[in-house]
Write a protein that holds these residues in place. Structure first.
Motif: not given
Length: 452
Positions: A245, A240, A259, A305-307, A252, A371, A257
């Motif tokens: 998305l 991702i 995000l 990106r953060q997960i 997700a 991510g 998840l």
């Protein structure tokens, strides 16, 4: 006279005893050299020594391995091809004595060569447990990959979602994953694309499904097929990027998840001469998981990106990669000199990859969400341990835990780069200067002795 005869006899006995002892010593040394072989690799890169990863592959092969080499005894230049093959396999045979080698000269046994389907001038057929593979290049990387494919057994089918502008596992573009896909094929995986708008379901025989950054929205019917794949225990690798998305929000939700919007900024990137938005994974930031425990090299994740994950009793989750210990998640534009804004940005460290695991019926289901899709792209897959991390993820998702991190090294470049001037200097020194110096020295010695 008697004394002279005794001295002569004593001298003969002494010399005879010396000869006997010398012959005995030479014989003993010859026997020891035949029975015991000691070697030491003096090359700087240890290119003549099998790597720990290759030795691990050999340990996992339970039972004999047979190698049939189809090659002429001598090539057109008169070099001993059979001898070269024997020398190539000798380190492997020392590590695994039940590797048997048979040499077949196609000129002497053309029927056997044709029956084996040999097409290359020099080809090795490697057999293990009624499975076979072929080798036409002689290096540790190629041979170890053959052994890994044989150790894997049945082919694992890896499907990647296609039809929405995704990164393709056979694509040549910079953003595609073609290099990564070729590495997977060398490890024994079978790759294929799947367009869910054209097929009824994700095939049940697929080892896993790869979703890599679609660029247009998926149809609701396609989302339902992915949900059924996950609900039925299908394995998933989801890459991702910091983008929408594309309709995959229901997937997700299934995984739980969270995000966070924004892109990771990592000050550590300056130490590797990379932009601030290139997050660097280091050993201290890897989680304790089969995918990352054997990884001892840095990894790089451009524009990650953060997960985040919502804890639940259904999924067991493990953070795989944590970056930006002194960085943050930049929610603004990546322009100019970046700095942390406590009113809008989120401080690090930041988790960018998570492994999921649960039981579905009688099978163990696995998923990995990263991510970032750039780290396995053709542009960046060669950075640090990116390729190793990606292959470890696929091995774990496919259930081949034993093969995780067994990534045999390639042979280091051992060529010498010499410019034309240096080459001329070497030729002049050894062909003219040294012989002339020897002649002058010899003439001087001869003249001095003559005068004496």
């Amino acid at each position: 006279m008697e004394v002279t005869r005794k001295r002569r006899l004593h001298r003969v006995v002494h010399h005879g005893l010396f000869v006997v002892l010398l012959v005995a010593l030479v014989t003993l040394l010859a026997w020891l050299a035949r029975e015991f072989r000691v070697e030491h690799d003096l090359t700087e890169s240890h290119r003549n020594t099998l790597s720990a990863a290759t030795l691990e592959v050999l340990k996992r092969l339970e039972g004999p391995v047979s190698v049939t080499a189809y090659a002429p005894a001598r090539d057109a230049r008169g070099e001993h091809v059979h001898q070269r093959i024997e020398e190539f396999l000798r380190p492997y045979q020392r590590a695994k004595p039940d590797i048997a080698l048979a040499l077949v000269d196609p000129r002497e046994q053309p029927k056997a060569t044709a029956a084996a389907g040999v097409r290359a001038p020099v080809e090795l057929v490697v057999e293990y447990r009624r499975r076979s593979d072929r080798l036409t290049e002689f290096n540790e990387q190629a041979f170890a990959n053959v052994l890994m494919r044989l150790a894997r057994g049945a082919e694992r089918l890896v499907l990647w979602l296609d039809g929405h502008g995704e990164r393709r596992l056979n694509g040549p573009a910079n953003h595609d994953l073609g290099e990564f896909g070729r590495s997977l094929e060398h490890k024994g995986f079978r790759l294929n694309s799947i367009n869910l708008a054209l097929v009824q379901e994700v095939p049940a025989n697929a080892a896993l499904l790869v979703i890599a950054s679609p660029q247009v929205d998926l149809l609701p019917a396609e989302i339902q097929k992915i949900r059924r794949h996950v609900a039925g225990g299908g394995n998933l690798l989801w890459l991702i990027d910091p983008e929408p998305l594309r309709g995959l929000a229901p997937i997700a939700e299934v995984l739980g998840l969270v995000l966070t919007p924004g892109t990771v900024v990592d000050p550590l990137s300056a130490q590797v001469n990379a932009p601030p938005a290139f997050a660097v994974g280091v050993a201290s930031g890897y989680g304790r998981h089969p995918v990352t425990v054997p990884l001892n090299r840095n990894t790089m994740f451009p524009f990650a990106r953060q997960i985040g994950v919502i804890e639940s009793e259904e999924w067991r989750t493990t953070p795989l990669v944590e970056v930006a210990q002194r960085g943050w998640i930049e929610t603004g534009k990546l322009e100019g000199k970046l700095s942390f804004d406590k009113n809008r940005d989120f401080p690090g460290p930041v988790t960018i990859a998570v492994a999921f695991e649960r039981s579905v019926g009688d099978r163990q289901q696995r998923a990995v969400v990263v991510g970032n899709g750039h780290f396995l792209s053709n542009t960046y897959v060669g950075n640090g341990g990116n390729l190793d991390l990606g292959i470890n993820m696929i091995n774990w998702l496919a259930g081949d835990d034993d093969l995780i991190a067994i990534q045999p090294r390639g042979v280091a470049d051992s060529s010498i780069d010499i410019d034309q001037a240096t080459l001329y200097l070497i030729v002049f020194t050894f062909m003219f200067a040294l012989p002339l110096a020897f002649m002058i020295t010899g003439a001087a010695i001869w003249w001095r002795r003559r005068r004496i």
